[in-house]
Structure formats: C-alpha cells, structure tokens
Design an enzyme around this catalytic site. Structure first.
Site, PDB file in Angstrom:
ATOM      1  N   GLU A 195       0.807  -1.237   0.000  1.00 16.01           N
ATOM      2  CA  GLU A 195       0.000   0.000   0.000  1.00 16.01           C
ATOM      3  C   GLU A 195       0.834   1.279   0.000  1.00 16.01           C
ATOM      4  O   GLU A 195       0.578   2.195   0.786  1.00 16.01           O
ATOM      5  CB  GLU A 195      -0.959  -0.014   1.199  1.00 16.01           C
ATOM      6  CG  GLU A 195      -1.875  -1.215   1.186  1.00 16.01           C
ATOM      7  CD  GLU A 195      -2.788  -1.304   2.408  1.00 16.01           C
ATOM      8  OE1 GLU A 195      -2.693  -0.455   3.305  1.00 16.01           O
ATOM      9  OE2 GLU A 195      -3.596  -2.260   2.454  1.00 16.01           O
TER      10      GLU A 195
ATOM     11  N   ASN B  57       2.104  -5.217  -3.164  1.00 13.03           N
ATOM     12  CA  ASN B  57       0.688  -5.512  -2.903  1.00 13.03           C
ATOM     13  C   ASN B  57      -0.070  -4.215  -2.614  1.00 13.03           C
ATOM     14  O   ASN B  57       0.389  -3.394  -1.817  1.00 13.03           O
ATOM     15  CB  ASN B  57       0.623  -6.438  -1.669  1.00 13.03           C
ATOM     16  CG  ASN B  57      -0.752  -7.022  -1.405  1.00 13.03           C
ATOM     17  OD1 ASN B  57      -1.353  -7.610  -2.301  1.00 13.03           O
ATOM     18  ND2 ASN B  57      -1.250  -6.883  -0.184  1.00 13.03           N
TER      19      ASN B  57
ATOM     20  N   HIS C  30     -10.439  -5.682  -2.695  1.00 12.66           N
ATOM     21  CA  HIS C  30     -11.532  -5.445  -1.733  1.00 12.66           C
ATOM     22  C   HIS C  30     -12.598  -4.628  -2.459  1.00 12.66           C
ATOM     23  O   HIS C  30     -12.389  -3.450  -2.754  1.00 12.66           O
ATOM     24  CB  HIS C  30     -11.021  -4.649  -0.525  1.00 12.66           C
ATOM     25  CG  HIS C  30     -10.016  -5.387   0.300  1.00 12.66           C
ATOM     26  ND1 HIS C  30     -10.323  -6.537   0.992  1.00 12.66           N
ATOM     27  CD2 HIS C  30      -8.706  -5.154   0.540  1.00 12.66           C
ATOM     28  CE1 HIS C  30      -9.249  -6.966   1.639  1.00 12.66           C
ATOM     29  NE2 HIS C  30      -8.249  -6.153   1.363  1.00 12.66           N
TER      30      HIS C  30
ATOM     31  N   GLU D  39      -6.421 -10.570  -1.514  1.00 14.12           N
ATOM     32  CA  GLU D  39      -7.278 -10.335  -0.327  1.00 14.12           C
ATOM     33  C   GLU D  39      -8.739 -10.203  -0.752  1.00 14.12           C
ATOM     34  O   GLU D  39      -9.472  -9.356  -0.229  1.00 14.12           O
ATOM     35  CB  GLU D  39      -6.827  -9.063   0.412  1.00 14.12           C
ATOM     36  CG  GLU D  39      -5.364  -9.079   0.813  1.00 14.12           C
ATOM     37  CD  GLU D  39      -4.915  -7.807   1.557  1.00 14.12           C
ATOM     38  OE1 GLU D  39      -5.764  -7.029   2.000  1.00 14.12           O
ATOM     39  OE2 GLU D  39      -3.688  -7.629   1.673  1.00 14.12           O
TER      40      GLU D  39
ATOM     41  N   ASP E   8     -12.464  -9.877  -1.360  1.00 13.16           N
ATOM     42  CA  ASP E   8     -13.789  -9.917  -0.745  1.00 13.16           C
ATOM     43  C   ASP E   8     -14.678  -8.944  -1.509  1.00 13.16           C
ATOM     44  O   ASP E   8     -14.200  -7.958  -2.063  1.00 13.16           O
ATOM     45  CB  ASP E   8     -13.779  -9.657   0.768  1.00 13.16           C
ATOM     46  CG  ASP E   8     -13.006  -8.435   1.209  1.00 13.16           C
ATOM     47  OD1 ASP E   8     -12.817  -7.503   0.401  1.00 13.16           O
ATOM     48  OD2 ASP E   8     -12.607  -8.390   2.382  1.00 13.16           O
TER      49      ASP E   8
HETATM   50  O1  9MR Z   1      -8.025  -7.916   8.172  1.00 13.39           O
HETATM   51  C1  9MR Z   1      -7.070  -7.132   8.864  1.00 13.39           C
HETATM   52  C2  9MR Z   1      -7.683  -6.617  10.148  1.00 13.39           C
HETATM   53  O2  9MR Z   1      -7.920  -7.677  11.044  1.00 13.39           O
HETATM   54  C3  9MR Z   1      -6.766  -5.589  10.772  1.00 13.39           C
HETATM   55  O3  9MR Z   1      -7.411  -4.984  11.880  1.00 13.39           O
HETATM   56  C4  9MR Z   1      -6.374  -4.547   9.769  1.00 13.39           C
HETATM   57  C5  9MR Z   1      -5.420  -3.556  10.383  1.00 13.39           C
HETATM   58  O4  9MR Z   1      -4.821  -2.724   9.454  1.00 13.39           O
HETATM   59  O5  9MR Z   1      -5.772  -5.161   8.639  1.00 13.39           O
HETATM   60  C6  9MR Z   1      -6.651  -5.994   7.976  1.00 13.39           C
HETATM   61  O6  9MR Z   1      -6.032  -6.525   6.835  1.00 13.39           O
HETATM   62  C7  9MR Z   1      -5.645  -5.580   5.837  1.00 13.39           C
HETATM   63  C8  9MR Z   1      -4.410  -6.087   5.138  1.00 13.39           C
HETATM   64  O7  9MR Z   1      -3.413  -6.340   6.080  1.00 13.39           O
HETATM   65  C9  9MR Z   1      -3.930  -5.116   4.095  1.00 13.39           C
HETATM   66  N1  9MR Z   1      -4.963  -4.778   3.154  1.00 13.39           N
HETATM   67  C10 9MR Z   1      -6.224  -4.344   3.749  1.00 13.39           C
HETATM   68  C11 9MR Z   1      -6.709  -5.388   4.754  1.00 13.39           C
HETATM   69  C12 9MR Z   1      -8.075  -5.018   5.276  1.00 13.39           C
HETATM   70  O8  9MR Z   1      -8.018  -3.841   6.011  1.00 13.39           O
END
Ligand code: 9MR
Length: 441
Positions: A166, A208, A245, A274, A276
C-alpha cells in the site's frame, strides 16, 4: 525447505470420467467423451486443475474453532496470516523479534500441506510504536533490518512475500502515499525488495496494494509504471498482488482482465491476494465469477486468496463479503466461484461437440434448496440435449424447452421458444453444476 509454485499448466489435466457421466454420454448417443468435466469438488482442487492455488487469510486465534479449521483445511491450499506477520506483531520492540503468532500459522499451514503467503514486510500501517516515531536514516535502517530479519526467519517457508504494502496514494494524483517510510527517500521500496531477495532468494517478491483493479485509474497506472521501471532496472520483483476489496464504492471493474494482463506482460506474476466483495446472492456471486474468469484468462495470474473464511471472520463482516456464511454454509458466491474454476469460465461446455450442435451450461440463480441452470444451444435449431444431474439432484421446473425425466439423465427438446432454455434443480445436498451433451436427432 523451498516450495515453489508450479506454473499454471496450459491445459487442464484430464480427470477420470465418472461412470455416471460416461453413462449419460452413451445414453445420449454420443461417443464417450475424451474431455471429461473435471469437477473439482473444493476450491483448492478446482484451482489446481489449471495449476493455480486458492487461498484464504487465517487468523491465529481462530485455529481452535473446528468449524473454521475444517472449512479452511478442506477448501484452501494457500494461507496468509491476517495480522500475525505484520510489523507490530513481529518486532514489538526494536530488535526484539516475536515470531510466535506467525510461526503458529505457518505450522498449521505446513502440517496441513498448505503453502504460505507472507504479509507484510514494509508498510506505513500497523507499525510498532517505536517505528512510528522514527524518521530519516534511522528509520530506513530499521526498516531494512526488519525486512532482513523477518524474511530470514521464514526463509524457505514462504511462497510469496508482500514485501511492500500500500505505498501509493488513492485518488487521481498517481503519487506515492506520504508516510514516514516514503519520507526516507523514494528508493525505499526498491531497497526493501533488494533486502528481501538477499534474505530469502526463493520466495517470490510481490508489491501488494488495493484500488489498483481498474486499469484506467491513476493509482493502477502509477503502480504499473513503478513495476515497469523496476523490471527495466533489475530491481528484484516477481509479482504484483491485487488486494481486490470490492464494494459499491469500489466495484469490480469490467476491465479487470485487461489490468491483470497488462501487469503480467511486464514479466511478473499477478495474484489476487485479499479478495472480498460486499453483497449477497446472485449479484455477489456473479462478481466473484467475473474475478475468477479474469484470473483464468491470464496465464500469469497464479492464484486467488480470499480475505477470510466465513462472513463472520471478515474485517468487514457487515458486508457479508466472503464465500461462506456465518454458520459455515456455502453461499451462492461459493458455487459460482467453484464452477468458474472448474470450467475455466463458469460454464460446462458440451463434452462432445462433434455431433451437429453444442450446448453450454451455466448456473444462473441460487436459493438455499435449489438453483437455476441456463442452457444455450448452438449449431442447429433441431436438437436434443441430454442433461446429467448429479447424485441426489432432482428437477423442479423447466422453461423454453420440453424436458422429460426428473433425476439422473434428463432429455430436453425444443418447444418453439428458441435455443436457450433453463431448468431449476433441487440440490438435495449436491450443488455441482450439471453437464449436458447436444445432438441432432
Ligand atoms: O483484516 C485485517 C484486520 O484484522 C486488521 O485490523 C487490519 C489492520 O490494518 O488489517 C486488515 O487486513 C488488511 C491487510 O493487512 C492489508 N490490506 C487491507 C486489509 C483489510 O483492512
């Protein structure tokens, strides 16, 4: 131990033809098909047909939930730690590393024969407190040390690392995201990739990001330009992860296949990392099908991971964005995804196209107890279609054709309504997409 991905095979492996299918083909007057329907019965089996993986995010604290682990173990062959390998988890104090939570997930994955995506080595978010307050060369060195230590700890156990996560801004600027890491100098990303390569030469190294799905968006173009530049200058990058997402504010773009294909043409693998999709029912299911079709259309799209097992496991549970409901039941989105993986396009093509007409079979609507199947005939307006239902399935209803039989092999003939017709099938525990063969009587 090093595990590497088998590249997608250009053709699907032929699977043993079932007796039922063979009987159907013979009854229909056709020759025994040489291209049987593969019909992998799980996501991982269906994806493996084309040499791809199908994965999920795993949360370590859920590994004691047997419904969760049963589904995860059955359906997926790639695992991403949802939070346990992030910077705050692995280096809570500077130079004091804690791998226990990440190791637990790797251990679960490996003992169940699954591969692991590493997520993530360098990111502006979820930094430990000590790192958030750093800047300049001290931060640069701390970041590189983190990359080196974590990638070294997991050396040989990671299929692909999200080395940098990111790093680009949203919106129309096409700029890098401002962060303490970015302020250490624009070359921080390539420095992280070089450190990761040195630490684990056999892991695939990915960049990513999210909101990089629509080819016309500035962020997508900016990431593309960075990857092109990295390839031109020999920066070690092997793959690009598309988080994927999706919701109404960020819908599945209709040029997704173009996006994946253009990145792949730079000489990197592409992975959907990832996935969804907010929504429900047929509309959500069709979007999942579209994503799978886009990946299957690109040879270097090597796998798809969803971001959680059941809707209740999702970071946005209220959007019900995953393939299993909160009780662990398969959703319409699951069936459409499985069909698409199995058939390469969400349809079952006629296994014997040599006898005057062909028919394709597509799932078209879903209820808890039954589903619709659309059949499209081409090649002749005089046709006879033998439809093979799977074990347990029974016919509820049909339209635009005369259909005889209620289970096993059905026979459909024209009733004057054209060459597209449909049936409704009671699942009775079997949700596999029927197959069909067309012949000219
Ligand atoms: O699913 C993850 C969630 O449990 C955490 O609280 C969050 C914190 O930043 O991160 C979520 O996963 C993220 C991933 O690491 C990077 N891309 C976005 C995902 C969804 O927020």
């Amino acid at each position: 131990m090093t595990r590497k991905l088998t590249p997608p095979r250009p053709r699907r492996r032929l699977r043993a033809i079932s007796l039922a299918t063979l009987t159907a083909v013979v009854l229909a007057g056709g020759v025994a098909a040489t291209t049987a329907q593969a019909a992998g019965s799980t996501l991982q089996a269906a994806a493996s047909e084309s040499g791809r993986y199908f994965g999920t995010a795993i949360a370590g604290h859920k590994l004691s939930d047997s419904q969760y682990t049963t589904i995860a173990n059955r359906e997926f062959n790639m695992v991403t730690a949802e939070n346990e390998m992030k910077l705050d988890a692995t280096e809570p104090n500077q130079n004091q590393f804690n791998f226990s939570a990440g190791d637990q997930i790797v251990s679960w994955a490996r003992s169940n024969g699954k591969q692991v995506r590493g997520h993530t080595l360098a990111w502006h978010s979820q930094q430990p407190g000590w790192m958030q307050n750093m800047s300049g060369s001290a931060l640069r060195n701390a970041m590189l040390n983190h990359v080196t230590q974590v990638a070294t700890h997991y050396r040989g156990q990671i299929h692909s690392w999200d080395v940098v996560n990111e790093a680009f801004a949203d919106g129309s600027s096409g700029a890098r995201r401002d962060s303490n890491l970015q302020r250490t100098g624009n070359d921080w990303i390539e420095a992280a990739f070089r450190a990761a390569r040195a630490a684990d030469p056999n892991a695939k190294l990915c960049y990513n990001d999210y909101n990089t799905d629509n080819w016309s968006h500035a962020k997508t173009q900016a990431v593309y330009n960075m990857v092109r530049d990295f390839k031109a200058r020999g920066v070690p990058i092997d793959c690009v992860g598309f988080q994927a997402h999706f919701n109404s504010g960020n819908p599945v773009p209709n040029n997704y296949h173009e996006t994946l294909g253009n990145f792949a043409a730079l000489g990197v693998d592409v992975q959907i990392t990832e996935l969804d999709i907010a929504g429900s029912g047929t509309s959500q299911a069709e979007q999942y099908r579209g994503i799978v079709q886009a990946c299957l259309a690109v040879a270097r799209c090597t796998g798809i991971s969803v971001w959680g097992v059941r809707d209740s496991d999702s970071w946005r549970a209220g959007d019900t964005p995953l393939l299993f409901d909160g009780n662990g039941n398969k959703k319409a989105a699951y069936h459409y995804t499985l069909d698409a993986l199995n058939a390469g396009g969400g349809t079952n093509p006629d296994p014997d196209p040599s006898d005057g007409c062909t028919v394709t079979v597509t799932r078209s609507n879903e209820w808890s107890d039954r589903f619709n199947v659309s059949l499209a005939v081409s090649g002749s307006s005089a046709w006879r279609v033998a439809i093979q239902l799977h074990g347990g399935q029974t016919l509820q209803n049909s339209w635009n054709a005369t259909v005889s039989g209620t289970s096993g092999t059905l026979t459909a003939t024209p009733n004057g309504a054209g060459d597209n017709f449909g049936i409704t099938v009671y699942r009775n525990g079997n949700s596999n997409l029927p197959t069909a063969t067309c012949s000219v009587p």
